[in-house]
Design a protein around this motif. Structure first.
Motif, PDB file in Angstrom:
ATOM      1  N   ARG A 208      60.936  29.792  17.668  1.00 46.57           N
ATOM      2  CA  ARG A 208      60.618  28.517  17.012  1.00 46.57           C
ATOM      3  C   ARG A 208      61.924  27.858  16.597  1.00 46.57           C
ATOM      4  O   ARG A 208      62.843  28.535  16.140  1.00 46.57           O
ATOM      5  N   ILE A 209      61.994  26.552  16.775  1.00 49.06           N
ATOM      6  CA  ILE A 209      63.209  25.799  16.472  1.00 49.06           C
ATOM      7  C   ILE A 209      62.914  24.774  15.386  1.00 49.06           C
ATOM      8  O   ILE A 209      61.905  24.066  15.440  1.00 49.06           O
ATOM      9  N   VAL A 210      63.817  24.714  14.414  1.00 47.81           N
ATOM     10  CA  VAL A 210      63.749  23.741  13.327  1.00 47.81           C
ATOM     11  C   VAL A 210      64.914  22.782  13.507  1.00 47.81           C
ATOM     12  O   VAL A 210      66.074  23.180  13.398  1.00 47.81           O
ATOM     13  N   VAL A 211      64.622  21.529  13.824  1.00 46.68           N
ATOM     14  CA  VAL A 211      65.659  20.525  14.022  1.00 46.68           C
ATOM     15  C   VAL A 211      65.919  19.842  12.683  1.00 46.68           C
ATOM     16  O   VAL A 211      64.987  19.341  12.043  1.00 46.68           O
ATOM     17  N   MET A 212      67.202  19.815  12.272  1.00 46.01           N
ATOM     18  CA  MET A 212      67.557  19.270  10.966  1.00 46.01           C
ATOM     19  C   MET A 212      68.483  18.074  11.104  1.00 46.01           C
ATOM     20  O   MET A 212      69.273  17.977  12.047  1.00 46.01           O
ATOM     21  N   ARG A 213      68.370  17.182  10.152  1.00 42.13           N
ATOM     22  CA  ARG A 213      69.291  16.048  10.040  1.00 42.13           C
ATOM     23  C   ARG A 213      69.360  15.636   8.586  1.00 42.13           C
ATOM     24  O   ARG A 213      68.341  15.460   7.924  1.00 42.13           O
ATOM     25  N   GLU A 214      70.591  15.515   8.078  1.00 40.18           N
ATOM     26  CA  GLU A 214      70.834  15.039   6.718  1.00 40.18           C
ATOM     27  C   GLU A 214      69.992  15.780   5.681  1.00 40.18           C
ATOM     28  O   GLU A 214      69.415  15.195   4.782  1.00 40.18           O
ATOM     29  N   ILE A 226      60.421  21.521  21.621  1.00 36.51           N
ATOM     30  CA  ILE A 226      61.701  20.929  21.251  1.00 36.51           C
ATOM     31  C   ILE A 226      62.461  20.460  22.495  1.00 36.51           C
ATOM     32  O   ILE A 226      63.175  19.444  22.449  1.00 36.51           O
ATOM     33  N   LYS A 227      62.305  21.163  23.605  1.00 40.30           N
ATOM     34  CA  LYS A 227      62.890  20.660  24.855  1.00 40.30           C
ATOM     35  C   LYS A 227      62.335  19.285  25.188  1.00 40.30           C
ATOM     36  O   LYS A 227      63.074  18.369  25.578  1.00 40.30           O
ATOM     37  N   THR A 228      61.034  19.132  25.039  1.00 39.56           N
ATOM     38  CA  THR A 228      60.412  17.830  25.299  1.00 39.56           C
ATOM     39  C   THR A 228      60.939  16.776  24.347  1.00 39.56           C
ATOM     40  O   THR A 228      61.233  15.639  24.752  1.00 39.56           O
ATOM     41  N   TYR A 229      61.080  17.136  23.081  1.00 38.69           N
ATOM     42  CA  TYR A 229      61.579  16.210  22.068  1.00 38.69           C
ATOM     43  C   TYR A 229      62.956  15.674  22.450  1.00 38.69           C
ATOM     44  O   TYR A 229      63.214  14.464  22.398  1.00 38.69           O
ATOM     45  N   PHE A 230      63.861  16.582  22.876  1.00 38.48           N
ATOM     46  CA  PHE A 230      65.201  16.133  23.234  1.00 38.48           C
ATOM     47  C   PHE A 230      65.237  15.469  24.607  1.00 38.48           C
ATOM     48  O   PHE A 230      66.033  14.545  24.832  1.00 38.48           O
ATOM     49  N   ALA A 231      64.398  15.933  25.523  1.00 35.41           N
ATOM     50  CA  ALA A 231      64.362  15.304  26.841  1.00 35.41           C
ATOM     51  C   ALA A 231      63.988  13.835  26.725  1.00 35.41           C
ATOM     52  O   ALA A 231      64.525  12.977  27.431  1.00 35.41           O
ATOM     53  N   GLU A 232      63.069  13.538  25.826  1.00 36.80           N
ATOM     54  CA  GLU A 232      62.656  12.155  25.631  1.00 36.80           C
ATOM     55  C   GLU A 232      63.790  11.296  25.098  1.00 36.80           C
ATOM     56  O   GLU A 232      63.770  10.069  25.204  1.00 36.80           O
ATOM     57  N   ARG A 233      64.797  11.934  24.504  1.00 34.47           N
ATOM     58  CA  ARG A 233      65.937  11.200  23.950  1.00 34.47           C
ATOM     59  C   ARG A 233      67.202  11.408  24.774  1.00 34.47           C
ATOM     60  O   ARG A 233      68.308  11.145  24.310  1.00 34.47           O
ATOM     61  N   SER A 234      67.016  11.945  25.987  1.00 41.98           N
ATOM     62  CA  SER A 234      68.145  12.150  26.905  1.00 41.98           C
ATOM     63  C   SER A 234      69.223  13.027  26.308  1.00 41.98           C
ATOM     64  O   SER A 234      70.420  12.780  26.491  1.00 41.98           O
TER      65      SER A 234
END
Length: 247
Positions: A208-214, A226-234
């Protein structure tokens, strides 16, 4: 069973928030990766888990017991029964490989015969039984990584914290060490909370991956999600950079 739980944790360094309403549960034997750019709060999560700081608000629980809450530590780091591998490894240069592993066992009051049994078993697992008398400066980078991992695991923790452990190794050694971490986790069954900024590393290690920002969680899910999440954002491949944005 929940090995570690963060309940609406807030942490600030002075006036700068480092964690904002951070909530996460990791279960027995689970591999959870915290992913995001530098300064997003990943290491602060590990520091709160290890007891190096208390949450300003919210609570951290270990095995259902409150370890830190509302600015107070209820369990000191040495009482938490976890292992940690630091980014800079933090091996004791004046001690041999054997001495580095023995230090934590002595602190736990483990009898000498049991200490020796555990050390030998762990050195065999990381393929360093012939380097027991070497000091860190006599070891290769990969060997030093294995000593740090063995030292963290020889005390038989239920939870292992790893903070960017492969950031300073080359690509091929990184691949080898990833596989060793996975092999040890499957064999020993500890829960893994692993910090990285590298997508490929996260995809290789995590369940499981937890993507963090700020200081906040912006996405959480399986590797495929999460691969899909980043693929959608190139952003597939390379690093989770500052381009990673909430949806």
């Amino acid at each position: 069973m929940n090995v570690i739980e963060f309940q609406q944790v807030w942490v600030a360094y002075g006036d700068r928030p480092a964690l904002k309403d951070f909530s996460l549960v990791a279960e027995t034997g689970e591999r959870v990766v915290l992913l995001g750019p530098s300064g997003c709060g990943k290491t602060t999560v590990l520091r709160a888990a290890a007891g190096f700081l208390a949450p300003d608000q919210g609570a951290v629980l270990l095995n259902g017991t409150i370890a830190g809450k509302e600015g107070r530590l209820y369990l000191e780091p040495e009482q938490r029964g976890l292992g940690m591998v630091f980014q800079d490894l933090a091996l004791w240069p004046h001690l041999t490989v054997h001495g580095n592993l023995e230090f934590g066992l002595k602190a736990q009051g483990i009898a000498k015969a049991e200490r020796e049994r555990r050390i030998l078993e762990m050195l065999r697992l990381v393929r360093l039984e012939l380097r027991a008398n070497a000091r860190p400066n006599e070891l290769s980078g990969g060997e030093q990584q294995r000593v740090a991992l063995a030292r963290a695991l020889v005390t038989q923790p239920r939870l292992l914290l790893m903070d960017e452990p492969l950031s300073s190794v080359d690509f091929e050694l990184g691949l080898e060490l990833r596989n060793e971490i996975l092999t040890l986790q499957k064999k020993l069954g500890f829960t893994l909370l692993y910090v990285t900024h590298n997508l490929d590393e996260a995809f290789a290690i995590a369940q499981r991956i937890v993507v963090m920002r700020e200081g906040a969680i912006i996405r959480m899910g399986s590797v495929d999600e999460i691969k899909t999440y980043f693929a959608e954002r190139s952003l597939v491949g390379g690093k989770a950079s500052d381009q990673a944005r909430p949806p």
